[in-house]
Design a protein around this motif. Structure first.
Motif, PDB file in Angstrom:
ATOM      1  N   LEU A  92      -4.509   4.215   4.445  1.00  0.00           N
ATOM      2  CA  LEU A  92      -5.323   5.249   5.080  1.00  0.00           C
ATOM      3  C   LEU A  92      -4.877   5.569   6.495  1.00  0.00           C
ATOM      4  O   LEU A  92      -5.408   6.485   7.123  1.00  0.00           O
ATOM      5  N   SER A 105       0.848  -1.189   0.000  1.00  0.00           N
ATOM      6  CA  SER A 105       0.000   0.000   0.000  1.00  0.00           C
ATOM      7  C   SER A 105       0.884   1.239   0.000  1.00  0.00           C
ATOM      8  O   SER A 105       2.081   1.179   0.290  1.00  0.00           O
ATOM      9  N   GLU A 125     -11.974   6.045   1.323  1.00  0.00           N
ATOM     10  CA  GLU A 125     -12.255   4.870   2.143  1.00  0.00           C
ATOM     11  C   GLU A 125     -13.118   3.881   1.360  1.00  0.00           C
ATOM     12  O   GLU A 125     -12.930   2.658   1.462  1.00  0.00           O
ATOM     13  N   ARG A 134      -5.022  -0.674  -2.042  1.00  0.00           N
ATOM     14  CA  ARG A 134      -3.634  -0.239  -2.144  1.00  0.00           C
ATOM     15  C   ARG A 134      -3.361   1.085  -1.429  1.00  0.00           C
ATOM     16  O   ARG A 134      -2.256   1.630  -1.507  1.00  0.00           O
ATOM     17  N   ILE A 135      -4.369   1.642  -0.753  1.00  0.00           N
ATOM     18  CA  ILE A 135      -4.240   2.953  -0.110  1.00  0.00           C
ATOM     19  C   ILE A 135      -3.957   2.772   1.377  1.00  0.00           C
ATOM     20  O   ILE A 135      -4.706   2.082   2.078  1.00  0.00           O
ATOM     21  N   LYS A 148      -8.001  -0.056  -5.378  1.00  0.00           N
ATOM     22  CA  LYS A 148      -8.644  -0.873  -4.354  1.00  0.00           C
ATOM     23  C   LYS A 148      -7.601  -1.652  -3.552  1.00  0.00           C
ATOM     24  O   LYS A 148      -6.748  -2.355  -4.093  1.00  0.00           O
ATOM     25  N   GLN A 175     -10.892   2.295  -1.328  1.00  0.00           N
ATOM     26  CA  GLN A 175     -10.040   1.287  -0.698  1.00  0.00           C
ATOM     27  C   GLN A 175     -10.787  -0.033  -0.498  1.00  0.00           C
ATOM     28  O   GLN A 175     -10.237  -1.122  -0.709  1.00  0.00           O
ATOM     29  N   SER A 176     -12.071   0.072  -0.123  1.00  0.00           N
ATOM     30  CA  SER A 176     -12.859  -1.138   0.134  1.00  0.00           C
ATOM     31  C   SER A 176     -13.435  -1.747  -1.143  1.00  0.00           C
ATOM     32  O   SER A 176     -13.992  -2.854  -1.106  1.00  0.00           O
TER      33      SER A 176
END
Length: 503
Positions: free
Chosen positions: A317, A209, A300, A314-315, A312, A303-304
């Protein structure tokens, strides 16, 4: 400057010189052949590079020489005597056309954006986001929801094909020209400028990520004018999302073809007193800050996987930063109160909503232009401006007293950031727009004094170096060398923390 347009212009100069070098009465074969070569260069230039209005005179010169030399070559009755006055007038006109063309090529070049300095190649993707919970207050109809366009730059595995264009739609260039007081056609050549990012490429698998950085353009600016900063950060392993704050940009284009322009200045009136102007700025500021919070909410969902994207999963947060320029810098500061944001950077922007906020208890970096820092220093030194200085600024003493009161509070907030690991810097010979890609578009901005004496490439590399160092320190637990103090590699960077004086 592109290769074939340069060769075409040089061929025009050669043709002009050749008319003087040929002896009187000598066959015109050399001039006809040279005109043919120039015409071939014109065709290649149009085919490979594309035409642009700044070279209109060059196109005309090429055609004129081909026509006249061809007529002279194929004429059976020998060379025709041309009156000296007409010949001299023609030479004068062509010389003027060459001079104007040279000037336009210099003032409006097809420039290259700086290449990203990191190890990763860069990809880009654009999102259209709609906040169903907020009404749009800047639209004349005022019956829609708040819509945003957000462009993301990120590290990629590999890139194929051509880079994405710097400006994705040439219609936007008309708005850009108007925003800077230039005729609509002036900046059309910018459509030939390339970015260094690949559209829709897969995210690099080198890391599981990548930290997220949210960015905010200034008043009447655009996400596109922070391309070089976003690309550089992405090439060093960050996901960078630059937000077009709708109606606060010179142009934002939506997927259905709609283009909105800046209307947020309708909040402000020339007859406003300082208090009213501050309230309007705070009202605008709240919208911009809410935009950042909303975009973070959407990431968010990205990401989910609820919003489809290569990003998706790979962030990172848990490591989020923010930066911005001008009022976008103030937005970065105000948005940093969000507990999800760890660190932020303000590029040459005064703060807003100070009376609604306590001190920010997290690391924050201020990088100012030299001219903005000089304004701050007036307040630091508690210096009273003379009537002549106030008249030059177009300000009254009452207005200035209120500005000073706010600036003292702003300086207190800036000083507080140092206690949390932040810094306050300024860069010598910079002006406000040296913090955007405007500085590359034309030297005319330097002539107007809205970019400084510093070379654009140097300004960009200095700003990028300090931004990266600061984000690396707090989002990756590495770097931090430049933030500790002066560095001989960047003598134009001055640490202003020790100069802060309060009364």
């Amino acid at each position: 400057m592109r290769l074939f347009e340069l060769l075409l212009f040089l061929s025009n100069i050669g043709l002009f010189a050749l008319t003087f070098l040929l002896k009187k009465g000598r066959p015109r074969i050399p001039l006809f052949v040279a005109s043919g070569i120039a015409t071939l260069l014109l065709v290649i230039h149009w085919t490979v590079e594309g035409y642009r209005v700044q070279l209109l005179f060059s196109y005309c010169i090429t055609i004129i020489f081909l026509s006249t030399s061809g007529y002279s070559y194929f004429r059976k009755n020998g060379p025709q005597k041309i009156p000296r006055f007409l010949l001299g007038s023609a030479y004068t006109v062509i010389a003027i056309m060459l001079g104007v063309t040279a000037g336009l090529m210099y003032v409006f070049p097809v420039f290259n954006l700086p290449e990203p300095a990191g190890e990763f190649k860069v990809g880009t993707q654009t999102f259209h986001l709609v906040d169903r919970n907020r009404e749009e207050i800047f639209d004349e109809a005022k019956d829609g929801k708040r819509e945003l366009m957000v462009q993301v730059w990120y590290p990629v595995q590999s890139g194929t094909g051509k880079y994405a264009p710097f400006i994705p739609d040439t219609q936007i260039l008309r708005y850009m020209s108007a925003n800077y007081g230039l005729p609509e056609f002036t900046l059309q050549h910018v459509k030939y400028v390339s970015s260094h990012a690949y559209s829709g490429a897969e995210v690099s698998s080198a890391q599981t990520s990548y930290p997220l950085i949210l960015a905010n353009p200034g008043f009447g600016s655009s996400r596109l004018l922070h391309t070089s900063q976003a690309e550089n950060l992405a090439s060093h392993g960050y996901i960078v999302a630059v937000i077009d704050h709708t109606y606060n940009t010179f142009a934002t284009e939506f997927p259905d073809g709609r283009i909105t322009s800046s209307t947020t200045n309708d909040l402000f009136s020339p007859n406003d007193d300082y208090r009213t102007g501050r309230e309007s700025r705070d009202k605008l500021g709240k919208v911009l800050t809410d935009d950042v919070a909303f975009v973070l909410d959407q990431f968010e969902l990205i990401q989910s996987g609820q919003i489809p994207s290569h990003l998706k999963g790979r962030i990172d947060l848990g490591h989020v930063g923010v930066f911005g320029h001008s009022i976008g810098g103030a937005t970065a500061y105000d948005a940093s109160y969000d507990p999800r944001i760890a660190v932020g950077i303000d590029l040459d922007g005064g703060l807003y909503r100070l009376r609604d906020r306590e001190e920010l208890q997290k690391p924050f970096l201020f990088i100012n232009s030299e001219s903005y820092f000089e304004e701050l220093k007036i307040v630091m030194d508690n210096r009273t401006l003379t009537d002549a200085e106030l008249n030059h600024m177009g300000a009254t003493r009452e207005w200035m007293d209120q500005v000073t009161e706010d600036k003292k509070l702003e300086l207190e907030r800036m000083r507080d950031t140092v206690d949390e690991g932040g810094q306050i810097l300024y860069i010598e010979n910079t002006e406000h727009l040296n913090f955007t890609d405007v500085q590359f578009i034309s030297p005319v901005f330097n002539m107007l004094g809205i970019t400084g004496k510093i070379a654009p490439e140097r300004a960009n590399s200095v700003i990028n170096a300090y931004m990266l160092d600061f984000f690396d320190m707090y989002l990756k637990n590495q770097g931090g060398v430049l933030i500790k103090g002066p560095d001989s590699r960047f003598p134009e960077v001055k640490f202003a923390t020790s100069l802060m004086k309060y009364n």
